[in-house]
Motif scaffolding. Sequence first.
Motif, PDB file in Angstrom:
ATOM      1  N   ILE A   1      -1.474   3.727 -11.139  1.00  0.00           N
ATOM      2  CA  ILE A   1      -2.529   2.628 -11.591  1.00  0.00           C
ATOM      3  C   ILE A   1      -1.506   1.667 -12.390  1.00  0.00           C
ATOM      4  N   GLY A   2      -0.741   1.884 -12.908  1.00  0.00           N
ATOM      5  CA  GLY A   2       0.294   0.781 -13.579  1.00  0.00           C
ATOM      6  C   GLY A   2       0.869  -0.103 -12.625  1.00  0.00           C
ATOM      7  N   ALA A   3       1.560   0.608 -11.551  1.00  0.00           N
ATOM      8  CA  ALA A   3       2.076  -0.230 -10.731  1.00  0.00           C
ATOM      9  C   ALA A   3       1.207  -1.193  -9.885  1.00  0.00           C
ATOM     10  N   ALA A   4      -0.191  -0.713  -9.377  1.00  0.00           N
ATOM     11  CA  ALA A   4      -0.910  -1.353  -8.798  1.00  0.00           C
ATOM     12  C   ALA A   4      -1.413  -2.679  -9.648  1.00  0.00           C
ATOM     13  N   LEU A   5      -1.568  -2.254 -10.997  1.00  0.00           N
ATOM     14  CA  LEU A   5      -2.017  -3.323 -11.883  1.00  0.00           C
ATOM     15  C   LEU A   5      -0.985  -4.561 -11.789  1.00  0.00           C
ATOM     16  N   ARG A   6       0.258  -4.167 -11.703  1.00  0.00           N
ATOM     17  CA  ARG A   6       1.346  -5.299 -12.087  1.00  0.00           C
ATOM     18  C   ARG A   6       1.591  -5.844 -10.687  1.00  0.00           C
ATOM     19  N   ARG A   7       1.216  -5.539  -9.600  1.00  0.00           N
ATOM     20  CA  ARG A   7       1.440  -6.218  -8.425  1.00  0.00           C
ATOM     21  C   ARG A   7       0.010  -7.066  -8.182  1.00  0.00           C
ATOM     22  N   GLU A   8       0.118  -8.358  -8.391  1.00  0.00           N
ATOM     23  CA  GLU A   8      -1.026  -9.232  -8.507  1.00  0.00           C
ATOM     24  C   GLU A   8      -0.865 -10.012  -7.437  1.00  0.00           C
ATOM     25  N   GLU A   9      -1.184  -9.473  -6.141  1.00  0.00           N
ATOM     26  CA  GLU A   9      -1.156  -9.853  -4.813  1.00  0.00           C
ATOM     27  C   GLU A   9      -1.526  -8.958  -3.869  1.00  0.00           C
ATOM     28  N   SER A  10      -2.009  -9.351  -2.672  1.00  0.00           N
ATOM     29  CA  SER A  10      -2.247  -8.364  -1.662  1.00  0.00           C
ATOM     30  C   SER A  10      -1.114  -7.842  -0.540  1.00  0.00           C
ATOM     31  N   ARG A  11      -0.521  -6.901  -0.381  1.00  0.00           N
ATOM     32  CA  ARG A  11       0.432  -6.890   0.410  1.00  0.00           C
ATOM     33  C   ARG A  11       0.567  -5.414   1.285  1.00  0.00           C
ATOM     34  N   GLY A  12       0.412  -5.384   2.438  1.00  0.00           N
ATOM     35  CA  GLY A  12       0.594  -4.163   3.063  1.00  0.00           C
ATOM     36  C   GLY A  12      -0.764  -3.325   2.847  1.00  0.00           C
ATOM     37  N   VAL A  13      -0.436  -2.107   2.213  1.00  0.00           N
ATOM     38  CA  VAL A  13      -1.576  -1.125   2.110  1.00  0.00           C
ATOM     39  C   VAL A  13      -2.287  -1.439   0.869  1.00  0.00           C
ATOM     40  N   HIS A  14      -1.503  -2.317  -0.093  1.00  0.00           N
ATOM     41  CA  HIS A  14      -2.199  -2.761  -1.232  1.00  0.00           C
ATOM     42  C   HIS A  14      -2.970  -3.956  -1.317  1.00  0.00           C
ATOM     43  N   LEU A  15      -4.262  -3.791  -1.152  1.00  0.00           N
ATOM     44  CA  LEU A  15      -5.369  -4.787  -1.172  1.00  0.00           C
ATOM     45  C   LEU A  15      -6.061  -5.128  -2.546  1.00  0.00           C
ATOM     46  N   ARG A  16      -5.730  -6.184  -3.364  1.00  0.00           N
ATOM     47  CA  ARG A  16      -6.295  -6.543  -4.596  1.00  0.00           C
ATOM     48  C   ARG A  16      -7.459  -7.695  -4.275  1.00  0.00           C
ATOM     49  N   SER A  17      -8.711  -7.183  -4.557  1.00  0.00           N
ATOM     50  CA  SER A  17      -9.695  -8.289  -4.137  1.00  0.00           C
ATOM     51  C   SER A  17      -9.753  -9.503  -5.098  1.00  0.00           C
ATOM     52  N   ASP A  18      -9.127  -9.463  -6.207  1.00  0.00           N
ATOM     53  CA  ASP A  18      -9.032 -10.455  -7.239  1.00  0.00           C
ATOM     54  C   ASP A  18      -7.661 -11.257  -7.127  1.00  0.00           C
ATOM     55  N   PHE A  19      -6.815 -10.773  -6.009  1.00  0.00           N
ATOM     56  CA  PHE A  19      -5.680 -11.543  -5.680  1.00  0.00           C
ATOM     57  C   PHE A  19      -5.598 -11.180  -4.262  1.00  0.00           C
TER      58      PHE A  19
ATOM     59  N   LEU B   1      12.407   2.112   3.717  1.00  0.00           N
ATOM     60  CA  LEU B   1      12.070   2.211   5.070  1.00  0.00           C
ATOM     61  C   LEU B   1      10.852   1.710   5.141  1.00  0.00           C
ATOM     62  N   HIS B   2       9.822   2.206   4.388  1.00  0.00           N
ATOM     63  CA  HIS B   2       8.380   1.880   4.941  1.00  0.00           C
ATOM     64  C   HIS B   2       7.868   0.439   4.259  1.00  0.00           C
ATOM     65  N   GLY B   3       8.662  -0.142   3.377  1.00  0.00           N
ATOM     66  CA  GLY B   3       8.127  -1.405   2.673  1.00  0.00           C
ATOM     67  C   GLY B   3       6.797  -1.196   1.957  1.00  0.00           C
ATOM     68  N   ALA B   4       5.816  -2.137   2.286  1.00  0.00           N
ATOM     69  CA  ALA B   4       4.433  -2.144   1.760  1.00  0.00           C
ATOM     70  C   ALA B   4       3.468  -1.358   2.785  1.00  0.00           C
ATOM     71  N   ASN B   5       4.047  -0.892   3.779  1.00  0.00           N
ATOM     72  CA  ASN B   5       3.213  -0.149   4.793  1.00  0.00           C
ATOM     73  C   ASN B   5       3.908   0.483   5.830  1.00  0.00           C
ATOM     74  N   ARG B   6       3.687   2.003   5.912  1.00  0.00           N
ATOM     75  CA  ARG B   6       4.464   2.772   6.782  1.00  0.00           C
ATOM     76  C   ARG B   6       3.925   2.401   8.182  1.00  0.00           C
ATOM     77  N   LEU B   7       5.004   2.211   9.228  1.00  0.00           N
ATOM     78  CA  LEU B   7       4.673   2.064  10.548  1.00  0.00           C
ATOM     79  C   LEU B   7       4.431   3.837  11.160  1.00  0.00           C
ATOM     80  N   ALA B   8       3.287   3.878  11.860  1.00  0.00           N
ATOM     81  CA  ALA B   8       2.777   5.259  12.451  1.00  0.00           C
ATOM     82  C   ALA B   8       4.030   6.071  12.986  1.00  0.00           C
TER      83      ALA B   8
END
Length: 535
Positions: A499-517, A382-389
């Motif tokens: 932490i493992g999932a955050a390492l694998r996702r080498e991009e920034s999407r929704g709530v997940h912001l990787r400064s190196d990607f 339902l929420h994808g990469a970022n939950r709607l309020a």
Amino acid sequence: MSTIVPRYLVAFHPKRVSHHFVDVLVIGGGIAGLRATMALDPRLSTLVVSKDQLQESNSAYAQGGIAGVLGADDKFENHVEDTLVAGAGLCDREVVEMVVREAPGHIRQLIEWGTSFDELEGELLLGREGGHSHNRIVHALGDATGQEIMRAMIARARDVLKAQIWQNTFTIDLLTSDDRCRGALVWNERHGKTFVWAKQTILATGGAGQIFRETTNPPVATGDGHAAAFRAGAELADMEFMQFHPTVLYIAGSSRSLISEAVRGEGAILVNVLGHRFMPDYDSRGELAPRDVVSQAIADQMEKTKHSCVYLDLSHLGAEKMRARFPGIAQRCREFGLDIAVDRIPVRPGAHYMIGGVKVDLDGRTTLDGLFAAGEVTSSGLHGANRLASNSLLEGLVYGARAGEAASAAALAMPDSYQAIPLENAPVAPATEHLDLQDVRNALKSLVWRAAGVRRNGDGLRDAAKSIEQWQRYALAQQFSDPAGWELQNMLTVARVLIGAALRREESRGVHLRSDFPEQDDVHWQVRLGDRRIE
């Protein structure tokens, strides 16, 4: 990813543990667990197990409301599109369509069950929050929606359904045999450990915000359900996506308190320490941009100004109106000498909602036979990469009902033949006296906040993974006798998976912001990541 995952957290001898048999076991007493219970066939025996008092769930602390298409100027297509946009390309459209279309019916049902939503001139008062294109949020008691909903649902569960409820009972682990969930091993202070054998089990244990130093979640949100499902072999998905609420009251040395998104929905603005209103610099929607945008903007402003927070300003909105609209927030701020109608409120982001969790289908089935799940412990798509309020309480209602109905049908189809299955457990070491549980817990929370907070990078995540694995080597292999130890083991497990999932996702999407990607990469990463138990 290498880690140590014990099959069960405690050593046990079946003959020394009491046994309890039910048709359906519901683990969790929040909105999803109680809604699932209400959907069960009355012919079935049911047990609801709650870690704390029923009032201590994330649901009860929810200030925001429930989203639903109830206004004459709104359409299902609008709510669907808003959810998809917020989800940054990872929502399951079929799930979104189903939840959005079922929303109004669930809201009306809550009213029938005694929930008193705020009204204006006899009509439901519909508010707007970040990411929504229309007014469609129902609230109760101004800023205490979850509290009012849970009051009505608890009353119905006890008085109408006569549900059997064990409060203050910790679920240590799920019981499995032949790749099937058979119930759970639970513990409470009065009766010790109990094997609860069930035809079907529904997991509704809520979130995991306590793995972060800064969080809006109550102390019970330690990811117990996520960890138990992981150990049992159920698939988890989207674990890199922890949503950070942008506006958490920041008073150094105090516990954190949520300042509802509805405050910005009413017109409050965000300013930095210099008094500059900064959100229009980041997004044309200003303070009503989705939570990931606002959280990242605040983090950027804190870094640029070298200040520990930013500020919410309501002073232009009318003193009496704001105090009446947000009585709970006003009272909390008063405890620190702040008047929300006059003073700027110091805020910063905090871990708020765990988007990732146990993977479920449209009816709440997990990948482990005999186990259903609903609410924040799940990843439904339902929420994808970022939950709607205000889609979270809604998800708990819709999936709670669906999981309850599906588990009910499955239990009714099974014969009334109960047999305690012999269980095996790998030997574990007794807890060592030198292990300071609170010290490790505090260190873990600080580490996860630094490495996997609003901003992340590969080096920080890799260093965090090494530290967590070191703690796991001596903490996960030990045997504890009370919730403090079991919670720490669960928090270590969930933190390592995140932490493992955050390492694998080498991009920034929704709530997940990787400064190196820093860019969103639809070519390689428009996919959901899953995890299974490591053998």
